[in-house]
Design a protein around this motif. Sequence first.
Motif, short mmCIF file in Angstrom:
data_model
loop_
_atom_site.label_atom_id
_atom_site.label_comp_id
_atom_site.label_asym_id
_atom_site.label_seq_id
_atom_site.Cartn_x
_atom_site.Cartn_y
_atom_site.Cartn_z
N SER A 26 0.82 -1.20 0.00
CA SER A 26 0.00 0.00 0.00
C SER A 26 0.86 1.26 0.00
CB SER A 26 -0.92 0.00 1.23
OG SER A 26 -1.60 1.23 1.35
N LEU A 53 2.52 1.69 -3.53
CA LEU A 53 1.57 2.12 -4.57
C LEU A 53 1.08 3.55 -4.32
CD1 LEU A 53 -0.55 -1.15 -4.94
CD2 LEU A 53 1.20 -0.29 -6.50
N ASN A 54 0.90 3.88 -3.05
CA ASN A 54 0.46 5.24 -2.70
C ASN A 54 1.51 6.29 -3.05
OD1 ASN A 54 -1.47 7.05 -1.45
ND2 ASN A 54 -0.04 7.21 0.26
N ASP A 97 -4.31 0.78 -3.73
CA ASP A 97 -3.55 1.23 -2.56
C ASP A 97 -4.47 1.47 -1.36
OD1 ASP A 97 -4.71 3.33 -3.93
OD2 ASP A 97 -3.21 4.79 -3.30
#
Length: 400
Positions: free
Chosen positions: A275, A278-279, A345
């Motif tokens: 997460s 991807l964020n 995400d």
Amino acid sequence: MAYYRYKGRTRAGKAKRGKINADSSREAITMLKQDGITVFDINELNTVLYQDIHFGKAIKNRDFVIFLRQFATLIDAGITLVEATSILEDQTSNKQLKQALAKIQDYLEEGMALSEALTQFPKLFPELLVSMIHAGEVSGSLDDILDNMASYYEKQYQLKQKIITALTYPIVVGFISIFITIFLLAFIVPIFTDMFLSFGGDIPLYTALVIRISEVVQAFWWVILLIGLLLVAVYKYLQQKPTLAYTFDVAKLRIPVFGGFIQKSLLARMTQTLSSLLNSSVPILQAVEITERVISNRVMKKVLKESHSALEQGESLAGPMQTHWVFPKLVTQMIAVGERTGSLDAMLKKVADFYEQELDEASDKLKSLIEPVMIVFLATIVGAIVMAIVIPMFSIFDSI
């Protein structure tokens, strides 16, 4: 610092080879160039004789988080990377970090990117951090990335502490049980054995068995210790074999009670890491690849590798996970929904938060369950030895 073996040629054209001590291969090449040596090949010497010896972790998690928070604050305030690095070098009390920051400042002044400068110190700065900083440099949000990474490492530390707290109690009680058992068999039982023999009479079979075990412990205690050390060494050796190491990791996840706890901790770390990547706009293929290297369990690593291959072929990330027992339906369904809606995400963040909460509850339940079990276990061992001593004493009192 590390030692490097190099091959090169002097200005006179003579072949030259040797060893040099430097903070990085880049610095070693620069030093050799100043000495008039053109380097053709250079490799770090990784043997124990050439490694710096450090006791404990080079940077404590608390210091590392503070460093990232301060770095983020300085960058957000508009201070240049070179100035921020210089300020942090003056403020930090960690010797290894201070030396690294001094070199990083030099690299930045030479025009090197921060992410590239950090790669020169892989033992201090994890690959995940370097990748995230590179993403921040590309997107122009370095301060946010540094702050997010500080939060990430804070959560990872808390996650690790939960696992340690939950598993410490049974391990400590187990060692205490072994110590008490050996102490009773080696020192206490022999005293009563001499007393029983002096009074004569028949010794109950159960007591005779305990006495025999006591004699073995007294005579061969060093063999028992050697076997224990040998088992640890064999386990470490077998862990280096990929097939057996994979089997051990499967076994860890299959252990009653503890297996579920370990699985939840792995899922929390995996979803949290993926997460965060991807964020921070890290490409999904690279994010999955980095997450695979961050996760230590080989079962989960294998599935992530299959997911990476699936993505390369234009398939779903959740596909390989849906057919494997290590990933619950909650995780695979949330990932699948995140892929379809373009909010992977955010979905992973929700899963990470869920499993962090689950881990808190599981940790409390585990401690409340293990405590009485371990107390009964310890009492049973001590009680069994004490009974072996008490039973023949009744016969002695009757004869008196």
